[in-house]
Design a protein around this motif. Sequence first.
Motif, PDB file in Angstrom:
ATOM      1  N   HIS A 358       0.867  -1.182   0.000  1.00 24.82           N
ATOM      2  CA  HIS A 358       0.000   0.000   0.000  1.00 24.82           C
ATOM      3  C   HIS A 358       0.902   1.229   0.000  1.00 24.82           C
ATOM      4  N   TRP A 359       0.915   1.951  -1.112  1.00 26.56           N
ATOM      5  CA  TRP A 359       1.813   3.096  -1.264  1.00 26.56           C
ATOM      6  C   TRP A 359       1.021   4.385  -1.221  1.00 26.56           C
ATOM      7  N   LYS A 360       1.482   5.289  -0.368  1.00 26.83           N
ATOM      8  CA  LYS A 360       0.873   6.632  -0.340  1.00 26.83           C
ATOM      9  C   LYS A 360       1.897   7.579  -0.939  1.00 26.83           C
ATOM     10  N   LEU A 361       1.541   8.225  -2.030  1.00 22.67           N
ATOM     11  CA  LEU A 361       2.501   9.076  -2.735  1.00 22.67           C
ATOM     12  C   LEU A 361       1.954  10.483  -2.871  1.00 22.67           C
ATOM     13  N   LYS A 362       2.850  11.451  -2.834  1.00 18.36           N
ATOM     14  CA  LYS A 362       2.438  12.843  -3.034  1.00 18.36           C
ATOM     15  C   LYS A 362       3.581  13.606  -3.689  1.00 18.36           C
ATOM     16  N   GLY A 363       3.218  14.679  -4.377  1.00 17.93           N
ATOM     17  CA  GLY A 363       4.251  15.520  -4.982  1.00 17.93           C
ATOM     18  C   GLY A 363       4.518  15.165  -6.428  1.00 17.93           C
ATOM     19  N   HIS A 364       5.736  15.493  -6.884  1.00 14.47           N
ATOM     20  CA  HIS A 364       6.041  15.374  -8.312  1.00 14.47           C
ATOM     21  C   HIS A 364       6.131  13.931  -8.797  1.00 14.47           C
ATOM     22  N   VAL A 365       6.333  12.988  -7.872  1.00 20.60           N
ATOM     23  CA  VAL A 365       6.390  11.584  -8.269  1.00 20.60           C
ATOM     24  C   VAL A 365       5.054  11.140  -8.889  1.00 20.60           C
ATOM     25  N   VAL A 366       3.969  11.838  -8.532  1.00 17.81           N
ATOM     26  CA  VAL A 366       2.640  11.428  -8.988  1.00 17.81           C
ATOM     27  C   VAL A 366       2.384  11.843 -10.450  1.00 17.81           C
ATOM     28  N   GLY A 367       3.062  12.905 -10.909  1.00 22.13           N
ATOM     29  CA  GLY A 367       2.871  13.364 -12.299  1.00 22.13           C
ATOM     30  C   GLY A 367       3.033  12.218 -13.302  1.00 22.13           C
ATOM     31  N   PRO A 368       4.196  11.521 -13.302  1.00 21.77           N
ATOM     32  CA  PRO A 368       4.383  10.416 -14.253  1.00 21.77           C
ATOM     33  C   PRO A 368       3.401   9.259 -14.031  1.00 21.77           C
ATOM     34  N   ILE A 369       2.978   9.058 -12.763  1.00 16.46           N
ATOM     35  CA  ILE A 369       2.034   7.956 -12.486  1.00 16.46           C
ATOM     36  C   ILE A 369       0.687   8.256 -13.149  1.00 16.46           C
ATOM     37  N   LYS A 370       0.265   9.501 -13.026  1.00 18.89           N
ATOM     38  CA  LYS A 370      -1.008   9.902 -13.642  1.00 18.89           C
ATOM     39  C   LYS A 370      -0.939   9.686 -15.159  1.00 18.89           C
ATOM     40  N   LYS A 371       0.206   9.997 -15.739  1.00 17.86           N
ATOM     41  CA  LYS A 371       0.374   9.833 -17.179  1.00 17.86           C
ATOM     42  C   LYS A 371       0.296   8.339 -17.551  1.00 17.86           C
TER      43      LYS A 371
END
Length: 391
Positions: A358-371
Amino acid sequence: MASVLILGAGYAGLRTAKLLAKHSPQLTVTVVNKNAYHYESTQLHEVAVGTREPADITFSLRQALPKNVDLIIDEVVKVDREKQQVELAHHEPLSYDYLVNSLGFESETFGIPGAEENGLPLIDIPTALAAREHLEKTLAHFNESHDPNDLRIIVCGAGFTSIEYLGDLVYHLPALINQYHLPADQIKIDCIEAMPKVLPMFSQDLADYAVHYLESHGVTFHTSTPITAINPGVVESKESSFKANTIIWTTGVKGSHVIADSGYDQKRNRVVVQNNLSVKDHPNEFVIGDVSAVPDPDTGRMYPTTGQIAIAQADVAARNIRALVAGRSLTDFKFHSLGTVCSLGPTNGVAEIFMMGHWKLKGHVVGPIKKLVNDRSVLELSDIKTMLESN
Ligand code: NAD
């Protein structure tokens, strides 16, 4: 040859058509859709702000659908389930052996006075473009009017669409300020939410990150503030009123009106389906995507409506139609979420991922994930060429 009629080419309908055409070439598959294109509804906010063009989040249905699928561009008016026929606005009625009803969502106003007339919904390409045109015109108008309300924007609701819209808005605002020579310090953005919590589907720390990020970019949140009416340029709640000449209405969605018009047993145009996604007493009919309410067999509660779930439902609906044709037993729908991603503009966001832990991520790391999520969705609905073209 048995015929399958699929209503709507959103995530659920398009995926079902693709799977049936691939695995059951003996079936006649027809898709009816209002537009000749599919749009990625999870990216509408980008068109509404102006960070993306409609062509970036749409693709041609004819190109995406396998050749053996018939495509009819028309509006569905009504389903006559006794006659097994579907009435269309401009074509002769269509008969079917199996029906997949995946007509998607519409804006929900909850009967709030003035919401329909004075709020700008984000539900399809025309409404996203209308919201963008309104925002640009209103900001530009400030130079003539000097009306402070031209520089005020209210976003109603603080769910997914609202937060993603706000994320792109604060990202794009400097460009708009520059383009229209606006006084940056007079721009005011308010987000008004009925519930005490913003982004209720995320854990508190991630929701807090999103709130702090947006607050630090000029957004003011008003939680526990149910909107009671919208008058031109004014959002009313029980205790206060908020003025703005741009009012974005993103307080949730309901299913297509065709559901109620066709006499289904429904609530907010959603049909409670059986665990195998068929409709009670209509085993040849599957209702999936935003027009369905699907019980989680473990909890008995309804699954939320998201693009990810719609695609997963399509996999089961297609498998079950093939099973019915072959006389096999049906599979129940069970959803394993891969996670949830909420963008805060093109390069930031929050995400909860359920893969290998279970990963909770925030910030710029999420930009590529959304893509990655967007690319995966296009790939599941069409092909690699369309995915690359949409980048
Ligand atoms: P939502 O239901 O997620 O959020 C709507 C918000 O508006 C809620 O927080 C609700 O409390 C609030 N609201 C309702 N009535 C109100 C009132 N009178 N006054 C003030 N606030 C009010 O709806 P949405 O954001 O439109 O999203 C629709 C669906 O699409 C959801 O199921 C969502 O999960 C899905 N979606 C997913 C993504 C994604 O996965 N990235 C993106 C967009 C939408």
